[in-house]
Motif scaffolding. Structure first.
Motif, PDB file in Angstrom:
ATOM      1  N   SER A 139      13.340 -68.255  32.890  1.00  0.00           N
ATOM      2  CA  SER A 139      12.565 -67.203  33.550  1.00  0.00           C
ATOM      3  C   SER A 139      12.219 -67.568  34.988  1.00  0.00           C
ATOM      4  O   SER A 139      11.786 -66.705  35.744  1.00  0.00           O
ATOM      5  N   ALA A 197       5.610 -71.333  33.854  1.00  0.00           N
ATOM      6  CA  ALA A 197       6.243 -70.494  32.838  1.00  0.00           C
ATOM      7  C   ALA A 197       5.189 -69.883  31.920  1.00  0.00           C
ATOM      8  O   ALA A 197       5.285 -68.723  31.540  1.00  0.00           O
ATOM      9  N   SER A 251       3.490 -66.973  33.662  1.00  0.00           N
ATOM     10  CA  SER A 251       4.303 -65.762  33.703  1.00  0.00           C
ATOM     11  C   SER A 251       4.324 -65.072  32.345  1.00  0.00           C
ATOM     12  O   SER A 251       4.383 -63.856  32.274  1.00  0.00           O
ATOM     13  N   VAL A 252       4.236 -65.815  31.253  1.00  0.00           N
ATOM     14  CA  VAL A 252       4.184 -65.226  29.913  1.00  0.00           C
ATOM     15  C   VAL A 252       2.882 -64.465  29.732  1.00  0.00           C
ATOM     16  O   VAL A 252       2.858 -63.370  29.190  1.00  0.00           O
ATOM     17  N   VAL A 301       3.109 -61.096  31.474  1.00  0.00           N
ATOM     18  CA  VAL A 301       3.944 -60.164  30.710  1.00  0.00           C
ATOM     19  C   VAL A 301       3.180 -59.638  29.507  1.00  0.00           C
ATOM     20  O   VAL A 301       3.203 -58.440  29.222  1.00  0.00           O
TER      21      VAL A 301
END
Length: 123
Positions: free
Chosen positions: A23, A65, A68-69, A72
């Motif tokens: 990602s 990471a 960013s999860v 989302v």
């Protein structure tokens, strides 16, 4: 470890981290690895530099990471949008949010009540 061997090992670190964090952009991963590698430039013993660089870069990239999860997951939790067209040319709207909202039928804090629907508080 020769300079050539170290360079090849650092390139392999970038490859492994790019596979582990799909990602994140490869260029960003390379920047993080280069930054961590630069921190170890003054060391005399070079044998473990690639291992140390990979460990430090992996720690930073894991954090990015995870962040960013979370973003989302927050976007997926938004409520549905009414089926109406969005106003054209509004500079305050995030184009990615507008596209996602129109595709998925959601509305969120960035769109507010721009689509003419009523919020849960107004019902």
């Amino acid at each position: 470890m020769s300079e050539l061997d170290e360079t090849q090992a650092i390139d392999q670190v970038i490859d492994r981290l790019a596979e582990r964090f799909p990602s994140l952009e490869r260029g960003h991963i390379a920047d993080v690895v280069d930054e961590e590698h630069g921190k170890l430039d003054g060391g005399r013993v070079r044998d473990f530099v690639p291992v140390l660089v990979e460990k430090a870069a992996k720690k930073l990239l894991k954090k990015e990471a995870k962040e960013s999860v979370v973003v989302v997951e927050q976007l997926e939790a938004l409520g549905p949008l009414p089926d109406r067209a969005l106003p054209d040319g509004d500079p305050d709207l995030d184009p990615m949010e507008v596209e996602r909202a129109s595709r998925e039928g959601h509305r969120g804090p960035l769109l507010g009540d721009l689509l003419g629907g009523t919020s849960a508080n107004e019902r």
